[in-house]
Design an enzyme around this catalytic site. Structure first.
Site, mmCIF file in Angstrom:
data_model
loop_
_atom_site.group_PDB
_atom_site.id
_atom_site.type_symbol
_atom_site.label_atom_id
_atom_site.label_comp_id
_atom_site.label_asym_id
_atom_site.label_seq_id
_atom_site.Cartn_x
_atom_site.Cartn_y
_atom_site.Cartn_z
ATOM 1 C CB SER A 1 -6.554 -1.618 8.225
ATOM 2 O OG SER A 1 -6.556 -2.625 8.728
ATOM 3 N N GLY B 1 0.558 -0.034 5.879
ATOM 4 C CA GLY B 1 0.428 -0.887 7.188
ATOM 5 C C GLY B 1 -0.048 -2.448 7.363
ATOM 6 N N GLY B 2 -1.064 -2.369 6.146
ATOM 7 C CA GLY B 2 -2.302 -3.396 6.934
ATOM 8 C C GLY B 2 -2.927 -3.389 7.737
ATOM 9 C CB THR C 1 -1.171 0.458 1.477
ATOM 10 O OG1 THR C 1 -1.315 -1.164 1.606
ATOM 11 C CG2 THR C 1 -1.530 1.193 0.806
#
Ligand code: GLU
Length: 621
Positions: free
Chosen positions: A500, A520-521, A436
């Protein structure tokens, strides 16, 4: 099959001449000259480094008149040039994102999705676009079970590298909706600088090479991906020029024919073919389960404009993404819990203890309640209420870490005085990738964009659409497919997997104070919370808040900690009962702080993910 209950209609712009848009939007948000001086012009890469490529990394810039910060120097440069040429923050955000699709193709691009948060200076309102990838309508709840063996597919390698995890991309429509509603440039104009980079190339850096090498086996599994990203069978060398003429053509197609060229017609058909029958190489052993996407899924895709989440935190208004992202509610709840304590007066270790605990509680509630609101009722008002936070704060022991996983709070049974009930504590399996990318933009009129976009895993599904130059996402792995049928984030046809991503804009007295976001998930949520905690509660300057080591407690036995965090604070926090697992780095954030007199502090990472690039329109007033 179940159709989502919400619908969204809007008129797509026919011809968006910037000059015309200026007349409509007026001086407050409009471009003045309507276009770039000459965005295709390589000479435009003024002050560029080696061979005319713009590679200089600037972690912090201070100045006036607008700013752009992203992980990539070329992309930030594109955005700031749009601003200097009269574009507004939305124009610059789309142009920057399109450039990231070229230079950060393993993190973001037209094959993925994301969330766009916009502060409109004229109205003083914050708006958002949910451009999340969506499950095909025919995707069954047991799509991740292998029909032949009746066994669930493994996450690695089956699901990650598959057609079955590819969601309908939302990024092209997000760009179109954003420009249509709030921009002054046409999609074609906004894509032009990125098209030039795709055509002429950019310099391969270590991050790009490392990411290519990490993905070598799966990129080698597809004829299309191998051809693009493994020329001659190898990852491109650091310092070599990487060109993507196929992507330049795809961007030109969108420029010429509009975003519908992505969602219908030959490109759409090709996407569907690629998902249903991925172009595997003969030599690969990877199983690559095919997907369910059909042409109707693409035709029906809509990026959704929707209200943000809002919570107040020590006199600031914090705006974030509502579901399908869990970002807004979980950041908001974490901060609301922290607000119950006088963190500013604490010493560093007790303050960090509170941060870690607040985040674990908020994650417990996220796991219990968050999913796509078109399919499940998400009790947002409860999760973001101060009374709820008071109830949660009752359980936070100032001296001892609670045993993880902590239970979720029952939203039907709380009184703000610790009288409520909870369920049993459980951790969720966390399969979100840590790829991402994120960007923050502001303009001279005071508009602000915070935008996080992704293709999920670094390298997404690993599948490039043949001769189109972009990777398809594997976002549907964000569904909670191992949590049982009643989980709010269970797979369903037409549903958006819970995210998230937490692009966040913080206002003070109705005016921007801070805009921030990160990849970062699931650690996106904690990194955004920690940045706000560092800045507001701990009184750090923004560059320092960005630099200091991070930790992430997502309601798991051990929290993630960067090595420097564990080294400096681990032992003292272990005395409270915290446990840590080391992780190389958390996030690759960007942020802008808005100071008095129009001064901007634009910040990117000094070192994480190779360091970012924060640029301002003018250094002097
Ligand atoms: N898929 C993740 C999400 O939507 C993002 C992945 C990442 O940040 O790397 O939250």
């Amino acid at each position: 099959m179940r159709l989502p209950s919400r619908s969204h209609t809007r008129t797509r712009r026919a011809v968006a001449l910037a000059a015309a848009a200026t007349l409509v939007t007026g001086g407050a948000t409009g471009a003045t000259n309507g276009a770039f001086a000459d965005p295709d012009d390589r000479a435009g890469r003024d002050r560029a480094g080696q061979d005319g490529f713009y590679t200089k990394k600037t972690p912090t810039s201070r100045g006036y008149g607008g700013a752009v910060t992203s992980v990539d120097p070329e992309a930030s440069r594109v955005g700031v040039r749009v601003l200097r040429n009269g574009g507004n923050a939305v124009d610059a955000a789309v142009a920057t994102a399109a450039a990231l699709g070229v230079t950060e193709p393993y993190s973001a691009g037209v094959g993925g999705g994301g969330y766009f948060v916009y502060y409109d200076a004229r109205s003083g309102k914050v708006r958002t676009i949910d451009g999340r990838e969506t499950a095909p309508f025919e995707m069954p709840a047991d799509a991740f079970v292998n029909e032949r063996t009746d066994e669930p597919y493994r996450f690695f390698p089956e699901l990650v590298t598959s057609g079955v995890s590819v969601g309908v991309p939302g990024t092209p429509d997000t760009w179109d909706v954003a420009l249509d509603r709030w921009g002054t440039l046409s999609l074609g104009q906004a894509l032009r600088p990125a098209t030039a980079i795709a055509r002429d190339g950019f310099l391969v850096d270590k991050t790009f090479r490392d990411q290519t090498r990490d993905n070598k086996e799966r990129f080698d599994a597809f004829t299309s991906t191998r051809r693009l990203f493994l020329p001659g069978g190898h990852a491109p060398r650091v310092g070599s020029v990487f060109r993507n003429p196929d992507l330049a053509r795809t961007y030109r197609l969108l420029a010429d024919e509009g975003v519908q060229a992505f969602y219908r017609g030959p490109l759409a058909r090709q996407i569907v073919r690629t998902v249903q029958d991925p172009p595997k190489t003969r030599s690969t052993d990877l199983p690559v389960p095919p997907g369910f996407m059909e042409i109707g899924d693409l035709k029906q895709y809509d990026a959704l404009t929707q209200p943000p989440t809002r919570s107040d935190f020590r006199g600031y208004d914090v705006y974030g993404m509502a579901p399908s992202s869990s970002g807004g509610s979980t950041v908001g709840e974490t901060l609301n819990i922290l607000e119950r304590f006088d963190i500013a007066d604490m010493r560093r270790i007790p303050a960090l203890h509170h941060y870690l605990e607040a985040s674990a509680f908020a994650f417990a509630d996220r796991g219990r309640y968050l999913g796509d609101e078109a399919f499940v009722d998400v009790p947002l008002a409860d999760l973001l209420s101060d009374r709820f936070a008071r109830e949660r704060a009752c359980r936070l022991d100032p001296d001892t870490a609670t045993k993880k996983p902590v239970p979720a709070q029952d939203v039907d049974d709380y009184d703000g005085r610790c009288g409520g009930g909870s369920d049993s504590g459980r951790s969720e399996r966390d399969t979100e990738g840590v790829s991402t990318t994120n960007l923050t933009v502001s303009d001279r009129w005071g508009n602000v964009v915070e935008y996080t976009l992704t293709i999920e895993q670094t390298g997404g599904s690993g599948i490039v659409v043949p001769e189109r130059g972009f990777l398809l996402n594997n976002e549907l792995t964000d569904f909670s497919y191992t949590e049982g049928p009643n989980h709010p984030n269970q797979i369903d046809g037409g549903k958006r997997p819970r995210s998230s991503m937490s692009p966040t804009i913080v206002l003070r007295d109705g005016k921007p104070f801070l805009a921030l976001g990160t990849p970062g998930g699931s650690t996106i949520i904690t990194t955004v919370s920690q940045l706000i905690f560092n800045r507001v509660d701990r009184g750090m300057s923004l560059p320092r808040a960005m630099r200091v080591p991070r930790a992430s407690q997502g309601n798991t036995t051990a929290a993630y900690g960067e090595p420097a965090f564990i080294e400096r604070f681990g032992a003292a926090l272990e005395d409270y009962g915290h446990e840590f697992a080391a992780i190389e780095e958390l996030g690759a954030a960007t942020a802008i702080e808005f100071r008095r007199g129009g001064k901007l502090v634009a910040v990117s990472e000094p070192t994480r993910r190779g360091g970012g690039s924060a640029l301002v329109v003018r250094e002097q007033r």
